[in-house]
Design an enzyme around this catalytic site. Structure first.
Site, mmCIF file in Angstrom:
data_model
loop_
_atom_site.group_PDB
_atom_site.id
_atom_site.type_symbol
_atom_site.label_atom_id
_atom_site.label_comp_id
_atom_site.label_asym_id
_atom_site.label_seq_id
_atom_site.Cartn_x
_atom_site.Cartn_y
_atom_site.Cartn_z
ATOM 1 N N ASP A 125 3.034 -4.566 8.147
ATOM 2 C CA ASP A 125 1.819 -3.788 7.947
ATOM 3 C C ASP A 125 0.643 -4.747 8.147
ATOM 4 O O ASP A 125 0.372 -5.588 7.298
ATOM 5 C CB ASP A 125 1.829 -3.183 6.537
ATOM 6 C CG ASP A 125 0.512 -2.499 6.189
ATOM 7 O OD1 ASP A 125 -0.458 -2.631 6.963
ATOM 8 O OD2 ASP A 125 0.450 -1.853 5.131
ATOM 9 N N GLN A 138 -4.516 -5.247 6.958
ATOM 10 C CA GLN A 138 -5.502 -6.219 6.463
ATOM 11 C C GLN A 138 -5.449 -7.548 7.210
ATOM 12 O O GLN A 138 -6.386 -8.345 7.105
ATOM 13 C CB GLN A 138 -5.296 -6.483 4.950
ATOM 14 C CG GLN A 138 -5.435 -5.258 4.075
ATOM 15 C CD GLN A 138 -6.864 -4.705 4.012
ATOM 16 O OE1 GLN A 138 -7.834 -5.389 4.339
ATOM 17 N NE2 GLN A 138 -6.992 -3.460 3.599
ATOM 18 N N CYS A 185 -4.677 2.033 -3.946
ATOM 19 C CA CYS A 185 -3.494 2.582 -3.264
ATOM 20 C C CYS A 185 -2.261 1.701 -3.393
ATOM 21 O O CYS A 185 -1.266 1.937 -2.715
ATOM 22 C CB CYS A 185 -3.739 2.843 -1.777
ATOM 23 S SG CYS A 185 -4.956 4.108 -1.488
ATOM 24 N N LYS A 207 -10.625 -0.805 10.337
ATOM 25 C CA LYS A 207 -10.757 -1.940 9.421
ATOM 26 C C LYS A 207 -11.330 -3.180 10.108
ATOM 27 O O LYS A 207 -11.563 -4.193 9.464
ATOM 28 C CB LYS A 207 -9.422 -2.241 8.751
ATOM 29 C CG LYS A 207 -8.969 -1.091 7.845
ATOM 30 C CD LYS A 207 -8.046 -1.546 6.758
ATOM 31 C CE LYS A 207 -7.271 -0.389 6.164
ATOM 32 N NZ LYS A 207 -7.991 0.253 5.053
ATOM 33 N N HIS A 239 0.862 -1.186 0.000
ATOM 34 C CA HIS A 239 0.000 0.000 0.000
ATOM 35 C C HIS A 239 0.902 1.242 0.000
ATOM 36 O O HIS A 239 2.000 1.215 0.565
ATOM 37 C CB HIS A 239 -0.831 -0.059 1.281
ATOM 38 C CG HIS A 239 -1.904 0.965 1.383
ATOM 39 N ND1 HIS A 239 -1.668 2.249 1.780
ATOM 40 C CD2 HIS A 239 -3.245 0.887 1.162
ATOM 41 C CE1 HIS A 239 -2.804 2.923 1.813
ATOM 42 N NE2 HIS A 239 -3.777 2.117 1.435
#
Ligand SMILES: Cc1ncc(COP(=O)(O)O)c(C=O)c1O
Lengths: 148, 420
Positions: free
Chosen positions: B199, B202, B367, B225, B122
Site C-alpha cells: 500500500d 503514503q 481509518c 495524495k 488503513h
C-alpha cells in the site's frame, strides 16, 4: 438563567457533564428498553442509548460508549432534560435543540443547559458530535411510535 | 535547489484562502494534498479543449484525448520504474486498487491460506482481506512489531511461514509514519514463494518508490495524495501476476468479442480492469502532478519534510512537556500526538482549537482502527506534512499548542473557547 451567558459557566457545564456524565451506565436486563448504537466512521464517537418509554412517558434513559467532549456532554444534558417527560415534550425539546444547532429560532427556556452548544455551528464539522445522542433519542422515539 | 517559498506560489489555495481569519496552515496532506496550478490547468484544458471519450471516436479531437490519457501510463512507468506501461492499471485510488487486487487474486487463494497484514493498516488494506476470510476461508495474521510498534525485517521473518501466500503492508503508515524496509521484506516474502502487495498511498507521494529495485509484486496508490485530482490512482502489478487477476468490473472497453450464446472474450491487462468510461480528466491531471513532483525531486521532498518535521519535534520536546508524540523517531510525514489530558476522544477538541489559529489537522483514528490496540489511545491529533509546508508552519503549530496549553492552565476556556 442569566449566568448562562458567561462562557466560563458554559465551559463548566460542558466539562462537568463530560467528567461526570449523567445516566451513564447501560442496564443489563434491557427487556423493557428500546436501544440503539450510534457510531461514526469519521470520528471516534460510538454511543449506545437505551430508553424505557411507558405510556408515552420516558421513565428511564441511559447511555454509554466512547465519545468526545461535545458528544458526551450534549448527550448527558439531553438525558437530564427528557427523563420523566412525555415523548411529545421530549420531541419539542429535540426540535428546539435542532433549531438552535442549525441557527433557526428556538425557545431557550426549554433547552436549559443545552444552550451551551449554541455556537457549535462555528465549526460545522462538530455538529455531528453535538447531535449524535439527540439523533439516537429521536430514532428511539420514532421506533416507539411505530411499534404503538 | 528546492525553494519551498517559490513552490508555494504555485498553489492557489496557499495564496489568499483564509481559515478562521488566518492564513491557512494546511497540515492534513495525509488525507489529501493541495493541488498546484499546473494540475488544475491540465484538468481544465481537457474540459475546455478536447473533452471527448477515450478509445472510441474516429476523429482528431478524440485522438488527442486518447493520446493524453495513454501518455500518463508512460509517465507512471517512469515514476515507479516498472518494466512496461501495461503493468499500470488506472483505478479510482488506493482503496479501489486494493479491492481490484483482492477480488482478482481470490481464485489464486484457498481455504487456510494466510494473508499477512499489520495492525497499523488503513481500513482499505484490512477490510478487503477480512472479506476474503468470510468468502473463501483464508486466515488473517498480523506481523510482529517491536515495543515501538516498528516492523523490522527480523520481526517480519519471524512472522513468515509456509502458510503465508500474500503479504499486504503499508510502505509508510498513515498514522505512525514508519517507512518499512520493503526491499528486505520483499526478499523474505519471495523466499517463502509468497506475493507482496504494498500500500503506497503514503509512500509514493514522499519517497522514490522503485518497484524493480524493491522487487514488489503489487503497488497501490492515489494521485490525490501528491497533488493530483481525486478519483484516480494506480494498481501496479508485475505483468504475469497482474494478468492472472480476474476482473471485477465487466463492460465496455474491456472486452474483445461478445456472442449471443453468452460467450465473451476479454482484453489482457491492464485494459481488462478498466471497464467503462474512466476519470479521463483526473488521469491526465495525475500525469501532470507526477511530472510536477518529479521535477522537484523525490529526494528533495523527503529531505525538506524531514527537516521541518524535526524542527517541530525538537521544539515540542523542549518546550511542551504536555505534548505526547507517538512517533518522534519515524521519518514519515505524519506527526501523531496528543496533549496530555486530551487523549482519546478529547483529541478532537485540540483539532477544533487549532482550527481557530488557521491550522488544519486531522483527529481521531485516521481509518487505522486496529491501531488503538497498539498505541493505547483511541484518538490522536495528526499533523501531516507535504512539500509546501514551511518551518514557519511548524512554528505556528507549536506556538498555537503552547497558547492552548497555557490557557488551559489558567483555566481560561482552553480548547473549547471557540464554542463559548
Ligand atoms: C496508508 C493508506 N492506505 C490507503 C488509503 C486510502 O486511500 P484512498 O482514500 O485514496 O483510496 C489511505 C488514505 O488515507 C492511506 O493513508
Amino acid at each position: 438563567m442569566a449566568s448562562l451567558n458567561d462562557p466560563m459557566i458554559l465551559r463548566q457545564i460542558i466539562m462537568d457533564h463530560y467528567d461526570n456524565p449523567r445516566h451513564h451506565q447501560l442496564i443489563e436486563d434491557d427487556s423493557k428498553y428500546l436501544s440503539i448504537r450510534k457510531d461514526s466512521d469519521s470520528c471516534i464517537d460510538d454511543i449506545t442509548m437505551q430508553v424505557n418509554i411507558n405510556n408515552d412517558i420516558i421513565e428511564d434513559i441511559r447511555f454509554d460508549g466512547v465519545a468526545c467532549t461535545i458528544a458526551t456532554s450534549s448527550t448527558s444534558i439531553l438525558t437530564d432534560l427528557v427523563i420523566g417527560k412525555t415523548i411529545d415534550e421530549a420531541q419539542e425539546i429535540i426540535d428546539n435543540y435542532k433549531n438552535m444547532i442549525f441557527e433557526k429560532d428556538y425557545d431557550e427556556d426549554l433547552l436549559e443547559e443545552a444552550i451551551a452548544f449554541q455556537n457549535v455551528h462555528r465549526q460545522a464539522n462538530r455538529i455531528k458530535c453535538a447531535t449524535i445522542g439527540w439523533d439516537a433519542l429521536q430514532q428511539l422515539i420514532d421506533k416507539y411510535r411505530e411499534a404503538k | 535547489m528546492f525553494d519551498v517559498y517559490e513552490t508555494r506560489k504555485k498553489y492557489p489555495i496557499l495564496n489568499g484562502i483564509k481559515m478562521e481569519g488566518h492564513n491557512l496552515v494546511y497540515m492534513d496532506s495525509g488525507a489529501t494534498a493541495l493541488k498546484p496550478q499546473c494540475v488544475i490547468d491540465k484538468v481544465v484544458e481537457y474540459y475546455s479543449e478536447y473533452s471527448t471519450n477515450t478509445h472510441r471516436g474516429d476523429y482528431p479531437l478524440a485522438h488527442r484525448a486518447d493520446e493524453e490519457y495513454e501518455k500518463v501510463r508512460k509517465i507512471v512507468k517512469e515514476f515507479i520504474n516498472c518494466n512496461d506501461e501495461n503493468e499500470i492499471v488506472y483505478t479510482y485510488g488506493t482503496t479501489h486498487s486494493i479491492n481490484v487486487l483482492a477480488h482478482g487474486i481470490k481464485h489464486m487463494l484457498k481455504k487456510g491460506d494466510v494473508v499477512l497484514i499489520s495492525e497499523f493498516e488503513h481500513a482499505s488494506n484490512v477490510l478487503p482481506w477480512f472479506r476474503l476470510k468470510d468468502e473463501i476461508g483464508i486466515e488473517i495474521e498480523y506481523v510482529k512489531l517491536d515495543e515501538k510498534h516498528h516492523l523490522t525485517p527480523e520481526l517480519f521473518k519471524e512472522s513468515m511461514h509456509d502458510g503465508v501466500k500474500l503479504v499486504c503492508l503499508a510502505h509508510i503508515s498513515n498514522v505512525l509514519g514508519q517507512c518499512l524496509d520493503i526491499k528486505e521484506i520483499a526478499k523474505i516474502t519471495h523466499d517463502y514463494n509468497a506475493i507482496i502487495a504494498v500500500d503506497g498511498a503514503q509512500s509514493v507521494p514522499h519517497i522514490k518508490v522503485d518497484v524493480k529495485d524493491l522487487d514488489i509484486d503489487f503497488l497501490s496508490f492515489s494521485a490525490h495524495k501528491f497533488g493530483g485530482p481525486t478519483g484516480i490512482g494506480v494498481l501496479y502489478g508485475k505483468y504475469d501476476l497482474l494478468n492472472k487477476l480476474e476482473a471485477y468490473n465487466l463492460g465496455g472497453g474491456m472486452n474483445t468479442r461478445i456472442e449471443c450464446n453468452t460467450c465473451y472474450f476479454i482484453k489482457e491487462a491492464p485494459f481488462k480492469f478498466e471497464a467503462g468510461t474512466p476519470a479521463i480528466e483526473a488521469t491526465i491531471g495525475m500525469g501532470k502532478a507526477i511530472q510536477f513532483i518529479m521535477d522537484i525531486g523525490m529526494d528533495n521532498i523527503h529531505e525538506h519534510i524531514k527537516k521541518i518535521r524535526k524542527h517541530a519535534i525538537d521544539r515540542l520536546q523542549n518546550e511542551l512537556p504536555e505534548v505526547i508524540i507517538y512517533n518522534p523517531e519515524n521519518e514519515g510525514a505524519p506527526l501523531a500526538f496528543n496533549v496530555k489530558g486530551y487523549e482519546g476522544a478529547r483529541c478532537q477538541d485540540i483539532g477544533s482549537a487549532l482550527a481557530t489559529y488557521g491550522i488544519a489537522v486531522r483527529t481521531g483514528e485516521h481509518c487505522a482502527k486496529l491501531l488503538p490496540n497498539l498505541i493505547g489511545t483511541k484518538g490522536s491529533v495528526r499533523a501531516s506534512l507535504y512539500l509546501y509546508n514551511t518551518i514557519e508552519d511548524m512554528d505556528c503549530l507549536v506556538d498555537a499548542l503552547k497558547d492552548i496549553v497555557a490557557k488551559e492552565k489558567e483555566n481560561k476556556g482552553d480548547a473549547l473557547s471557540w464554542l463559548l
